[in-house]
Design an enzyme around this catalytic site. Sequence first.
Site, short mmCIF file in Angstrom:
data_model
loop_
_atom_site.label_atom_id
_atom_site.label_comp_id
_atom_site.label_asym_id
_atom_site.label_seq_id
_atom_site.Cartn_x
_atom_site.Cartn_y
_atom_site.Cartn_z
N LYS A 252 0.84 -1.21 0.00
CA LYS A 252 0.00 0.00 0.00
C LYS A 252 0.87 1.25 0.00
O LYS A 252 1.93 1.26 0.56
CB LYS A 252 -0.90 -0.03 1.23
CG LYS A 252 -1.93 -1.10 1.06
CD LYS A 252 -2.97 -1.03 2.13
CE LYS A 252 -4.01 -2.13 1.88
NZ LYS A 252 -5.06 -2.14 2.84
N1 GLU Z 1 -11.25 -3.64 3.64
C1 GLU Z 1 -10.93 -4.73 2.77
C2 GLU Z 1 -9.57 -4.50 2.14
O1 GLU Z 1 -9.12 -3.37 2.10
C3 GLU Z 1 -11.94 -4.85 1.64
C4 GLU Z 1 -12.69 -6.05 1.74
C5 GLU Z 1 -13.75 -6.25 0.71
O2 GLU Z 1 -13.74 -5.57 -0.35
O3 GLU Z 1 -14.59 -7.07 0.96
O4 GLU Z 1 -8.97 -5.44 1.68
#
Ligand code: GLU
Length: 252
Positions: A252
């Site tokens: 990230k």
């Molecule tokens: N918060 C999760 C992530 O950033 C996303 C999960 C989802 O899209 O279901 O990986």
Amino acid sequence: MRPRVRFAPSPTGYLHVGGARTALFNWLYARRHGGTFILRIEDTDMERSSTDMVTAIFDSMTWLGLNWDEGPRVGGPHGPYFQTERLDKYRAAAQALIASGHAYRCFCKPDDLKAERAAAEAAGQPWNYDRRCTTLAPDDVARRIAAGETHAVRFLVPAGTTAFDDLVHGRISFDNTNIEDFVIIRSDTYPTYHLSVVVDDVEMQITEVVRGDDHISNTPKQVLLYEAMGAPVPKFAHVPLILGPDKKRLSK
Ligand code: GLU
């Protein structure tokens, strides 16, 4: 029915190109079909999340032209759109799952289980939680709750197979014997990702979950949660991750 899709980043880092691409797929799908594109901030990992990253995600999406129809700053009928402001909903969902027999309280100490797992792995054995807390007598459970003993809540995985038709990959099925009774509320009373994502996708009436391939292995647990809640299961489309030249995920 017009699609309702969402992009649900965890604000633990900047929006990277893979996340931006997942957001773009959702945005395009909503715009093509006259649907709704929702932005939801999955910030329940308080230690790793930061408000600077939340701002960076908003700015990056705005710079890319990926405007959202419901979410932070614009509002909408299913707010709040930050998961840390929705904790009561997850706790209520867990209580309902306990009441319907789909979940149970687990008083095992996380450090003890971690040590058991490490010992099994060192001996080359697989380790899954053995459900010992399902055998606790109800009055024992009531007494321990009344005494303020910390505990987790685990989902009781039923026997059988869990399958879904992925819009990209086709049918994917999992043998439930390989799915551990996963934790939905941790002993610090915070929900795990599986519970919060399903509670929100149900309440926000998401029709298609479009997200990275790295979530395929999470999907059977989530399908089981939808079924236990008596909620319609959305369609899933798992899109490939963008890898660097070293074939590793971009960080990230
Ligand atoms: N918060 C999760 C992530 O950033 C996303 C999960 C989802 O899209 O279901 O990986």
